[in-house]
Design an enzyme around this catalytic site. Structure first.
Site, PDB file in Angstrom:
ATOM      1  N   HIS A   3     -17.350  14.932  16.530  1.00  0.00           N
ATOM      2  CA  HIS A   3     -17.818  16.306  16.119  1.00  0.00           C
ATOM      3  C   HIS A   3     -19.369  15.964  15.634  1.00  0.00           C
ATOM      4  O   HIS A   3     -19.642  15.002  14.708  1.00  0.00           O
ATOM      5  CB  HIS A   3     -17.282  17.024  15.147  1.00  0.00           C
ATOM      6  CG  HIS A   3     -15.960  17.762  15.578  1.00  0.00           C
ATOM      7  ND1 HIS A   3     -15.508  19.055  15.136  1.00  0.00           N
ATOM      8  CD2 HIS A   3     -15.047  17.437  16.555  1.00  0.00           C
ATOM      9  CE1 HIS A   3     -14.294  19.313  15.828  1.00  0.00           C
ATOM     10  NE2 HIS A   3     -14.264  18.270  16.587  1.00  0.00           N
ATOM     11  N   LYS A  18     -13.524  13.751   1.870  1.00  0.00           N
ATOM     12  CA  LYS A  18     -13.852  12.465   1.255  1.00  0.00           C
ATOM     13  C   LYS A  18     -12.818  11.660   1.027  1.00  0.00           C
ATOM     14  O   LYS A  18     -12.858  10.462   0.996  1.00  0.00           O
ATOM     15  CB  LYS A  18     -14.979  12.734   0.254  1.00  0.00           C
ATOM     16  CG  LYS A  18     -16.145  13.189   0.550  1.00  0.00           C
ATOM     17  CD  LYS A  18     -16.977  12.157   1.231  1.00  0.00           C
ATOM     18  CE  LYS A  18     -18.223  12.734   2.039  1.00  0.00           C
ATOM     19  NZ  LYS A  18     -18.134  12.648   3.564  1.00  0.00           N
ATOM     20  N   PRO A  25     -10.362  18.735  -1.552  1.00  0.00           N
ATOM     21  CA  PRO A  25     -10.818  18.416  -0.153  1.00  0.00           C
ATOM     22  C   PRO A  25     -12.040  19.036   0.515  1.00  0.00           C
ATOM     23  O   PRO A  25     -12.308  18.680   1.749  1.00  0.00           O
ATOM     24  CB  PRO A  25      -9.374  18.986   0.629  1.00  0.00           C
ATOM     25  CG  PRO A  25      -8.802  19.971  -0.500  1.00  0.00           C
ATOM     26  CD  PRO A  25      -9.501  19.439  -1.845  1.00  0.00           C
ATOM     27  N   TYR A  49     -21.719  14.205   4.430  1.00  0.00           N
ATOM     28  CA  TYR A  49     -20.771  14.595   5.105  1.00  0.00           C
ATOM     29  C   TYR A  49     -20.333  13.636   6.291  1.00  0.00           C
ATOM     30  O   TYR A  49     -19.099  13.106   6.492  1.00  0.00           O
ATOM     31  CB  TYR A  49     -20.867  15.871   5.923  1.00  0.00           C
ATOM     32  CG  TYR A  49     -19.860  16.602   6.323  1.00  0.00           C
ATOM     33  CD1 TYR A  49     -18.905  17.295   5.584  1.00  0.00           C
ATOM     34  CD2 TYR A  49     -19.199  16.390   7.724  1.00  0.00           C
ATOM     35  CE1 TYR A  49     -17.694  17.823   5.858  1.00  0.00           C
ATOM     36  CE2 TYR A  49     -18.022  16.792   8.134  1.00  0.00           C
ATOM     37  CZ  TYR A  49     -17.349  17.615   7.243  1.00  0.00           C
ATOM     38  OH  TYR A  49     -16.127  18.241   7.709  1.00  0.00           O
ATOM     39  N   TYR A  80     -16.661  26.201   7.837  1.00  0.00           N
ATOM     40  CA  TYR A  80     -16.440  26.338   6.397  1.00  0.00           C
ATOM     41  C   TYR A  80     -17.082  27.668   6.033  1.00  0.00           C
ATOM     42  O   TYR A  80     -18.395  27.921   5.930  1.00  0.00           O
ATOM     43  CB  TYR A  80     -17.295  25.149   5.581  1.00  0.00           C
ATOM     44  CG  TYR A  80     -16.653  23.871   5.747  1.00  0.00           C
ATOM     45  CD1 TYR A  80     -17.083  23.079   6.754  1.00  0.00           C
ATOM     46  CD2 TYR A  80     -16.207  23.188   4.666  1.00  0.00           C
ATOM     47  CE1 TYR A  80     -16.451  21.753   7.071  1.00  0.00           C
ATOM     48  CE2 TYR A  80     -15.393  21.973   4.835  1.00  0.00           C
ATOM     49  CZ  TYR A  80     -15.607  21.062   5.839  1.00  0.00           C
ATOM     50  OH  TYR A  80     -15.238  20.144   5.822  1.00  0.00           O
TER      51      TYR A  80
HETATM   52  P1  RFL Z   1      -1.970   7.585  -0.151  1.00  0.00           P
HETATM   53  O1  RFL Z   1      -2.143   8.200   1.245  1.00  0.00           O
HETATM   54  O2  RFL Z   1      -1.601   8.785  -1.045  1.00  0.00           O
HETATM   55  O3  RFL Z   1      -0.893   6.313  -0.125  1.00  0.00           O
HETATM   56  C1  RFL Z   1      -0.300   5.825  -1.152  1.00  0.00           C
HETATM   57  C2  RFL Z   1       1.032   5.341  -0.984  1.00  0.00           C
HETATM   58  O4  RFL Z   1       1.556   4.718  -1.821  1.00  0.00           O
HETATM   59  C3  RFL Z   1       2.949   4.818  -1.952  1.00  0.00           C
HETATM   60  N1  RFL Z   1       3.604   4.717  -3.187  1.00  0.00           N
HETATM   61  C4  RFL Z   1       4.377   3.568  -3.632  1.00  0.00           C
HETATM   62  N2  RFL Z   1       4.181   2.350  -3.034  1.00  0.00           N
HETATM   63  C5  RFL Z   1       5.272   1.604  -3.557  1.00  0.00           C
HETATM   64  N3  RFL Z   1       5.591   1.845  -4.954  1.00  0.00           N
HETATM   65  C6  RFL Z   1       5.247   2.764  -5.645  1.00  0.00           C
HETATM   66  N4  RFL Z   1       5.971   3.162  -6.821  1.00  0.00           N
HETATM   67  C7  RFL Z   1       4.378   4.000  -4.794  1.00  0.00           C
HETATM   68  N5  RFL Z   1       4.310   5.337  -5.318  1.00  0.00           N
HETATM   69  C8  RFL Z   1       3.439   5.642  -4.003  1.00  0.00           C
HETATM   70  C9  RFL Z   1       3.074   6.366  -1.522  1.00  0.00           C
HETATM   71  O5  RFL Z   1       4.253   6.778  -0.860  1.00  0.00           O
HETATM   72  C10 RFL Z   1       2.061   6.387  -0.273  1.00  0.00           C
HETATM   73  O6  RFL Z   1       2.522   6.044   0.984  1.00  0.00           O
HETATM   74  O7  RFL Z   1      -3.319   7.153  -0.946  1.00  0.00           O
HETATM   75  P2  RFL Z   1      -4.529   6.112  -0.441  1.00  0.00           P
HETATM   76  O8  RFL Z   1      -4.306   4.990   0.678  1.00  0.00           O
HETATM   77  O9  RFL Z   1      -5.343   6.035  -1.428  1.00  0.00           O
HETATM   78  O10 RFL Z   1      -5.406   7.347   0.572  1.00  0.00           O
HETATM   79  C11 RFL Z   1      -5.976   8.588   0.227  1.00  0.00           C
HETATM   80  C12 RFL Z   1      -5.844   9.645   0.917  1.00  0.00           C
HETATM   81  O11 RFL Z   1      -4.339   9.792   1.589  1.00  0.00           O
HETATM   82  C13 RFL Z   1      -5.999  11.070   0.515  1.00  0.00           C
HETATM   83  O12 RFL Z   1      -7.412  10.695  -0.127  1.00  0.00           O
HETATM   84  C14 RFL Z   1      -6.470  12.048   1.592  1.00  0.00           C
HETATM   85  O13 RFL Z   1      -5.411  12.329   2.397  1.00  0.00           O
HETATM   86  C15 RFL Z   1      -7.409  13.269   0.985  1.00  0.00           C
HETATM   87  N6  RFL Z   1      -7.685  14.177   1.942  1.00  0.00           N
HETATM   88  C16 RFL Z   1      -8.708  13.950   2.896  1.00  0.00           C
HETATM   89  N7  RFL Z   1      -9.281  13.029   2.990  1.00  0.00           N
HETATM   90  C17 RFL Z   1     -10.400  12.996   3.930  1.00  0.00           C
HETATM   91  O14 RFL Z   1     -11.265  12.004   3.768  1.00  0.00           O
HETATM   92  N8  RFL Z   1     -10.692  13.899   4.729  1.00  0.00           N
HETATM   93  C18 RFL Z   1      -9.993  14.930   4.850  1.00  0.00           C
HETATM   94  O15 RFL Z   1     -10.086  15.814   5.824  1.00  0.00           O
HETATM   95  C19 RFL Z   1      -9.080  15.129   3.723  1.00  0.00           C
HETATM   96  N9  RFL Z   1      -8.137  16.251   4.024  1.00  0.00           N
HETATM   97  C20 RFL Z   1      -6.814  15.476   2.104  1.00  0.00           C
HETATM   98  C21 RFL Z   1      -7.093  16.371   3.133  1.00  0.00           C
HETATM   99  C22 RFL Z   1      -5.568  15.605   1.318  1.00  0.00           C
HETATM  100  C23 RFL Z   1      -4.723  16.843   1.443  1.00  0.00           C
HETATM  101  N10 RFL Z   1      -3.706  16.786   0.800  1.00  0.00           N
HETATM  102  C24 RFL Z   1      -2.575  17.111   1.198  1.00  0.00           C
HETATM  103  C25 RFL Z   1      -3.976  16.430  -0.754  1.00  0.00           C
HETATM  104  C26 RFL Z   1      -6.256  17.669   3.381  1.00  0.00           C
HETATM  105  C27 RFL Z   1      -5.208  17.674   2.442  1.00  0.00           C
HETATM  106  C28 RFL Z   1      -4.481  18.865   2.440  1.00  0.00           C
HETATM  107  C1  PHB Z   2      -8.509  18.855   7.950  1.00  0.00           C
HETATM  108  O1  PHB Z   2      -8.698  19.032   9.239  1.00  0.00           O
HETATM  109  O2  PHB Z   2      -7.598  18.714   7.290  1.00  0.00           O
HETATM  110  C2  PHB Z   2      -9.951  19.124   6.736  1.00  0.00           C
HETATM  111  C3  PHB Z   2     -10.896  19.075   7.617  1.00  0.00           C
HETATM  112  C4  PHB Z   2     -12.054  19.314   6.532  1.00  0.00           C
HETATM  113  C5  PHB Z   2     -11.849  19.304   5.215  1.00  0.00           C
HETATM  114  C6  PHB Z   2     -10.458  19.104   4.716  1.00  0.00           C
HETATM  115  C7  PHB Z   2      -9.344  19.052   5.643  1.00  0.00           C
HETATM  116  O3  PHB Z   2     -12.985  19.417   4.125  1.00  0.00           O
END
Ligand code: RFL
Ligand code: PHB
Length: 395
Positions: A72, A298, A294, A386, A202
């Site tokens: 994008h 980031k 979110p 971004y 957004y």
């Molecule tokens: P994760 O992905 O949470 O992975 C951690 C892993 O550790 C495991 N774990 C254990 N393993 C062993 N022993 C234990 N005792 C443990 N306890 C836990 C877990 O099961 C898991 O598999 O962390 P990591 O690697 O630091 O990654 C971070 C990202 O996942 C997170 O920041 C993003 O998903 C946030 N986020 C977004 N980030 C973006 O950069 N761009 C986005 O568009 C974006 N959108 C989002 C998001 C997060 C969202 N939610 C659900 C919070 C949108 C949403 C809705």
């Molecule tokens: C997504 O596609 O899940 C998404 C996109 C942009 C954001 C957060 C989540 O800022």
């Protein structure tokens, strides 16, 4: 068992770290609390910064991303019933890639296993021991009835997310935690429909924030601001579509394309930083050390840049016997983390409705959106954050 680096968590941080270490000739074992199927199916992020997508290419795990992901070159801010485009590519030379986090996870797991790398799924009762010595250990069981095993390491990488045990292993007196909670959550849906828009939208409307994102030509992702304590049971599919239509409405009659809702849930919004991100031989990376709301997209990208810094620091230790970079790990990461925290906070403040805002503060918010999207400098500040700021290795 023994390895050079014991990695807790097979999220983006832990898996990227294991691949980066392997590329630099360092061995690691990944321990993951959930099953392979569970981590490959959890719906989370979708926006990869240019640097995150580039790292997928550097690691040779880019083939599915290039087929299924989509670059994008801009995003839209919508307010007062009109859209304003932020031309990311034109302003920065970079773009973002829309590719679901669980697809990234599938690619990374497959690549690591294909190398013969060790990932133990569904481990239980994980704890960290002797982290302030040169032989830190991870204690765990392969299943609830199995005996405890010890994984002896030179280093432990705590990549176990916000709720994992790593961070709490650092004595409270040796860390500081910075927290900000917001009075809202995001209700996220996946819908089976064609894209409503070529680029992300957004939207700050009088009824609250809404976001139009995408996953594929067939599946779309959309979000609505809701109260922090709202319950998903209050949101029928009809109510969700009604609210998306009202919030996203424009003067010229724009409407989202509706389809069956495949999945819906509410996520909380918080900002959190743990400093420093290291103690003894334990190094935290990703959500284990910091959380962003979110709005700035980031979280995943920060997890990946931490992994990059840590892999380089550990590789240098084995190559040159120097722990200089390891000592500065937290300082290098936190410099970028705080800038992403700032951007995510700023985007959240600018794009959501706050019930405590007076009519004056509401007008200020709309004027800020107007300014940011009509000044070249305003547009550039959004765009460069971004698409992702660089890692600054000098602290
Ligand atoms: P994760 O992905 O949470 O992975 C951690 C892993 O550790 C495991 N774990 C254990 N393993 C062993 N022993 C234990 N005792 C443990 N306890 C836990 C877990 O099961 C898991 O598999 O962390 P990591 O690697 O630091 O990654 C971070 C990202 O996942 C997170 O920041 C993003 O998903 C946030 N986020 C977004 N980030 C973006 O950069 N761009 C986005 O568009 C974006 N959108 C989002 C998001 C997060 C969202 N939610 C659900 C919070 C949108 C949403 C809705
Ligand atoms: C997504 O596609 O899940 C998404 C996109 C942009 C954001 C957060 C989540 O800022």
């Amino acid at each position: 068992m023994r390895t050079q680096v014991g990695i807790l968590g097979a999220g983006p941080a832990g898996l990227k770290l294991s691949l980066l270490l392997a590329q630099r000739g360092v061995e690691s074992v990944v321990l993951e609390a959930r099953s392979r199927q569970a981590i490959e199916q959890t719906i989370r992020a979708g926006v990869l910064e240019q640097g995150t997508a580039d790292l997928m290419r550097e690691l040779g795990v880019h083939r599915r991303m290039e087929k299924l992901g989509e670059e994008h070159e801009g995003i839209e801010f919508r307010f007062r019933g009109r859209g304003r485009r932020i031309p990311l590519k034109e302003l920065t030379g970079k773009c973002v890639t829309l590719y679901a986090q669980h697809e990234v996870i599938k690619d990374l797991v497959a690549a690591r296993l294909a190398q013969g790398g060790e990932i133990l799924f569904s481990v239980q009762d994980v704890s960290l021991e002797a982290i302030d010595t040169e032989r830190p250990r991870i204690r765990f069981r392969r299943d609830p009835d199995a005996p405890f095993e010890l994984l002896e390491c030179d280093f432990i990488a705590g990549c176990d997310g916000f709720h994992g045990p790593s961070r709490a292993t650092i004595p409270e007196s040796a860390r500081q935690e910075f927290v900000k909670t917001y009075p809202m959550g995001w209700l996220g849906i996946l819908t089976q429909a064609p894209p409503s828009s070529r680029e992300l939208i957004y939207c700050n409307s009088d009824r609250g924030f809404a976001l139009v994102s995408t996953r594929s030509p067939e599946i779309q992702r959309m979000y609505l601001q809701v109260d922090a304590d709202d319950d998903i049971r209050n949101w029928s599919d009809d109510r969700i579509w009604e609210e998306l239509r009202l919030r996203l409405a424009t003067e010229d009659g724009w409407e989202p394309i509706e389809g069956p809702i495949l999945q819906k849930s509410i996520v909380q919004m918080r900002s959190f930083v743990c400093a420093p991100m290291q103690y003894g031989r334990l190094y935290l990376a990703g959500d284990a050390a910091h959380i962003v709301p979110p709005t700035g997209a980031k979280g995943l990208n920060l997890a990946v840049s931490d992994a990059r810094v840590l892999a380089e620091a550990i590789a240098r230790y084995y190559r040159d016997g120097s722990d200089h970079l390891l000592q500065r790990y937290s300082a290098i990461c936190l410099r970028r983390v705080w800038k992403a925290e700032r951007f995510s906070y700023f985007m959240t403040q600018m794009l959501h409705r706050f019930s405590e805002h007076s009519p004056f503060e509401r007008e200020i918010q709309l004027a800020e959106l107007d300014y940011i999207t009509s000044s070249r400098h305003g547009l550039a500040t959004i765009a460069e954050n971004y698409v992702g700021l660089p890692i600054e290795w000098d602290t």
